[in-house]
Design an enzyme around this catalytic site. Structure first.
Site, short mmCIF file in Angstrom:
data_model
loop_
_atom_site.label_atom_id
_atom_site.label_comp_id
_atom_site.label_asym_id
_atom_site.label_seq_id
_atom_site.Cartn_x
_atom_site.Cartn_y
_atom_site.Cartn_z
N TYR A 18 32.22 40.60 46.08
CA TYR A 18 31.08 39.73 45.75
C TYR A 18 31.07 38.52 46.71
O TYR A 18 31.59 37.45 46.38
CB TYR A 18 31.20 39.22 44.31
CG TYR A 18 31.36 40.32 43.28
CD1 TYR A 18 30.35 41.24 43.04
CD2 TYR A 18 32.54 40.42 42.53
CE1 TYR A 18 30.49 42.24 42.09
CE2 TYR A 18 32.69 41.41 41.56
CZ TYR A 18 31.67 42.32 41.36
OH TYR A 18 31.82 43.30 40.41
N TRP A 22 27.11 33.83 42.94
CA TRP A 22 26.55 34.37 41.70
C TRP A 22 26.46 33.23 40.69
O TRP A 22 27.30 32.31 40.67
CB TRP A 22 27.45 35.47 41.14
CG TRP A 22 27.01 36.86 41.44
CD1 TRP A 22 26.34 37.70 40.61
CD2 TRP A 22 27.21 37.60 42.65
NE1 TRP A 22 26.11 38.91 41.21
CE2 TRP A 22 26.63 38.88 42.47
CE3 TRP A 22 27.81 37.31 43.88
CZ2 TRP A 22 26.64 39.86 43.46
CZ3 TRP A 22 27.82 38.29 44.87
CH2 TRP A 22 27.25 39.55 44.66
N TRP A 24 26.45 32.75 36.99
CA TRP A 24 27.39 32.30 35.96
C TRP A 24 28.81 32.25 36.49
O TRP A 24 29.64 31.49 35.98
CB TRP A 24 27.23 33.04 34.63
CG TRP A 24 27.58 34.50 34.50
CD1 TRP A 24 27.60 35.44 35.46
CD2 TRP A 24 27.93 35.17 33.27
NE1 TRP A 24 27.93 36.66 34.91
CE2 TRP A 24 28.13 36.53 33.58
CE3 TRP A 24 28.07 34.77 31.94
CZ2 TRP A 24 28.47 37.48 32.60
CZ3 TRP A 24 28.41 35.72 30.98
CH2 TRP A 24 28.62 37.05 31.30
N TYR A 70 27.29 43.36 52.47
CA TYR A 70 27.15 43.57 51.03
C TYR A 70 25.86 44.33 50.77
O TYR A 70 24.81 43.98 51.30
CB TYR A 70 27.11 42.21 50.30
CG TYR A 70 26.83 42.36 48.82
CD1 TYR A 70 27.83 42.76 47.94
CD2 TYR A 70 25.56 42.11 48.30
CE1 TYR A 70 27.58 42.91 46.59
CE2 TYR A 70 25.29 42.25 46.95
CZ TYR A 70 26.30 42.66 46.10
OH TYR A 70 26.06 42.81 44.76
N ASP A 152 26.21 44.03 32.76
CA ASP A 152 25.73 45.23 33.47
C ASP A 152 25.67 46.57 32.71
O ASP A 152 24.63 46.99 32.28
CB ASP A 152 26.57 45.45 34.73
CG ASP A 152 26.56 44.27 35.65
OD1 ASP A 152 26.62 43.13 35.15
OD2 ASP A 152 26.49 44.46 36.87
N ARG A 185 33.73 51.40 37.83
CA ARG A 185 32.42 50.80 38.15
C ARG A 185 31.28 51.55 37.47
O ARG A 185 31.45 52.68 37.01
CB ARG A 185 32.21 50.86 39.68
CG ARG A 185 33.13 49.99 40.48
CD ARG A 185 32.80 48.53 40.36
NE ARG A 185 31.46 48.22 40.85
CZ ARG A 185 30.89 47.02 40.71
NH1 ARG A 185 31.52 46.05 40.11
NH2 ARG A 185 29.67 46.81 41.17
N TYR A 341 34.62 48.93 33.69
CA TYR A 341 33.79 47.74 33.76
C TYR A 341 33.51 47.11 32.39
O TYR A 341 34.45 46.75 31.68
CB TYR A 341 32.50 48.18 34.45
CG TYR A 341 31.84 47.14 35.33
CD1 TYR A 341 32.55 46.22 36.06
CD2 TYR A 341 30.45 47.12 35.44
CE1 TYR A 341 31.90 45.30 36.87
CE2 TYR A 341 29.79 46.22 36.25
CZ TYR A 341 30.52 45.31 36.97
OH TYR A 341 29.87 44.41 37.77
N GLU A 385 39.48 40.94 37.74
CA GLU A 385 38.12 40.90 37.21
C GLU A 385 38.12 41.31 35.74
O GLU A 385 37.47 40.69 34.90
CB GLU A 385 37.24 41.85 38.05
CG GLU A 385 35.75 41.73 37.78
CD GLU A 385 34.94 42.62 38.73
OE1 GLU A 385 35.56 43.36 39.54
OE2 GLU A 385 33.70 42.58 38.66
#
Ligand code: 2M8
Length: 416
Positions: A18, A22, A24, A70, A152, A185, A341, A385
């Site tokens: 990333y 972004w 938040w 990206y 997501d 993912r 995720y 993450e």
């Protein structure tokens, strides 16, 4: 680690996966920076507001000019062709509005009314935009128009997403695939639908006039709970400038009341709403407990939520087979997946929201249990993450900024 992810302009959510700013992620990074470098935290807020659209929206990604690889990147959004978009390229969506809360934490760490005068009008305009543009059903709660505006690939979105016609979306290479294991993912099946939603929204410059122009519209309780808390923080911040913060005060009360109306006594959770289906649902994901963060339940109900859901071994809490909590999906759900995720793994931001919520509702001992477990997880497995609920193994990207930042905030509580 935060310094390593700092580009000078903004803190990247993670080193390679990333590489832009972004929404938040930045606000959560600023909450941690408030503990170690307040001025750097303020920069984070300023960077994000550079991406604000003239109607008030603060976008989910600000593509600061950096030469990185990206995909899907700025070309997917074409923000330059949208009325009211800023000069800097951005996405056309937004994300849970943690920003006002971050500004409050920064201000409490080192009061600076000059900074408030600089940034509060932008935050105010964003919140006003959310209630003006996103309250499609007049319930007082706002809708997200894309799963990227919240968690997501959470199973709560599955049915609404399945309704989206995957044809017509652009085909793009997924750069996440080069960095991360595909079983951690979202699937390609989900991704083609994500892109199809973007394509549909792009046709109306990301401003659908009605639900007919938005293939996906979901009243997400994570988003709304974050907004309710943020409105309260914004009203408090206006107070620091001698202003009543009237809109924010009544918005906070209205959101809390609307959230309270979603309580489901049998499920011991709050109901979400897929606007196209018109049916409220309890889908078994942790978002349904998020009104805790906004102080919606009273202490008795919060205790029940803790005992029967959040800390219950067969739902989100620690169990012999999966001692790391809280899971993002209930273990009772057929969709629970330990590695993928937002479909089961433990996330530090979710734990942080719940810890802060339990504290505000007077459940100090319960908040400490979750805080201790969260700190044990990051000391065992680093700032990842997300994490496997059985083994605690790090998943997704390593060196993840909000995991580190929120740890800084949590350990600050332990200082004498
Ligand atoms: C994830 O979202 C991006 C797309 O915006 C992705 O899946 O590639 C989500 O976890 C989102 O909540 C987060 O803000 C972003 C950056 O950490 O990554």
């Amino acid at each position: 680690m935060l310094r390593r992810n700092d580009t000078g302009l903004f803190v990247k959510p993670a080193p390679a996966v990333y590489p832009f700013q972004w929404n938040w992620d930045s606000a959560l990074a600023a909450i941690g920076l408030a503990r170690v470098d307040v001025e750097r935290g303020r920069q984070e807020v300023r960077g994000l507001l550079r991406g604000q659209w003239t109607d008030g929206m603060v976008p989910h990604i600000v593509f600061h000019p950096t030469s990185v690889d990206y995909s899907p990147g700025p070309e997917l959004w074409g923000s330059a062709g949208c009325p009211g978009a800023p000069e800097i390229l951005t996405s056309g969506l937004t994300q849970p509005p943690v920003l006002a809360t971050a500004v409050r934490v920064l201000h409490e760490a080192a009061p600076d009314t000059g900074f408030l005068e600089e940034v509060l009008p932008g935050v105010e305009a964003w919140h006003a935009w959310l209630s003006r543009e996103r309250d499609f059903d007049g319930s007082g709660l706002v809708a997200i128009l894309h799963p990227w505006e919240s968690a997501d690939n959470a199973p709560r979105f599955d049915r609404a997403l399945a309704r989206v016609e995957p044809d017509g979306g652009p085909t793009v290479a997924r750069s996440d695939r080069r960095h991360l294991a595909s079983d951690e993912r979202p699937t390609d099946r989900d991704y083609t639908r994500y892109l199809a939603i973007v394509e549909a929204l792009r046709r109306c410059a990301f401003r659908p006039r009605s639900l007919a122009e938005a293939p996906f519209a979901y009243v997400d309780l994570t988003f709304n709970s974050v907004l309710a808390a943020a409105e309260e923080d914004l009203a408090w911040l206006w107070g620091e400038l001698g202003d009543r913060g009237g809109r924010a005060t009544s918005a906070a009360a209205g959101l809390r009341e609307a959230l309270a109306g979603r309580w489901d006594e049998d499920a011991v959770a709050y109901r979400e709403l897929d606007l196209h289906a018109g049916e409220e649902q309890v889908a078994g994901t942790v978002g349904e407990l998020m009104p805790l963060y906004a102080g919606v339940p009273d202490e008795r109900r919060a205790r029940r939520m803790f005992d029967e859901a959040l800390w219950a071994p067969n739902r989100y809490g620690p169990s012999p087979e999966a001692p790391w909590a809280v899971t993002t999906v209930s273990k009772q759900s057929p969709d629970f997946d330990s590695s993928r995720y937002w479909r089961g793994p433990v996330w530090i931001n979710v734990n942080w929201f719940l810890i802060r919520g339990l504290e505000r509702l007077g459940l100090a001992a319960e908040a400490s249990l979750l805080q201790d477990l969260t700190l044990e997880l990051v000391s065992t497995s680093g700032f990842s993450e997300y994490y496997h609920p059985s083994t605690g193994a790090p998943l997704g990207s390593r060196e993840f900024s909000w995991s580190a930042a929120l740890t800084l905030d949590l350990i600050d509580d332990l200082r004498p």
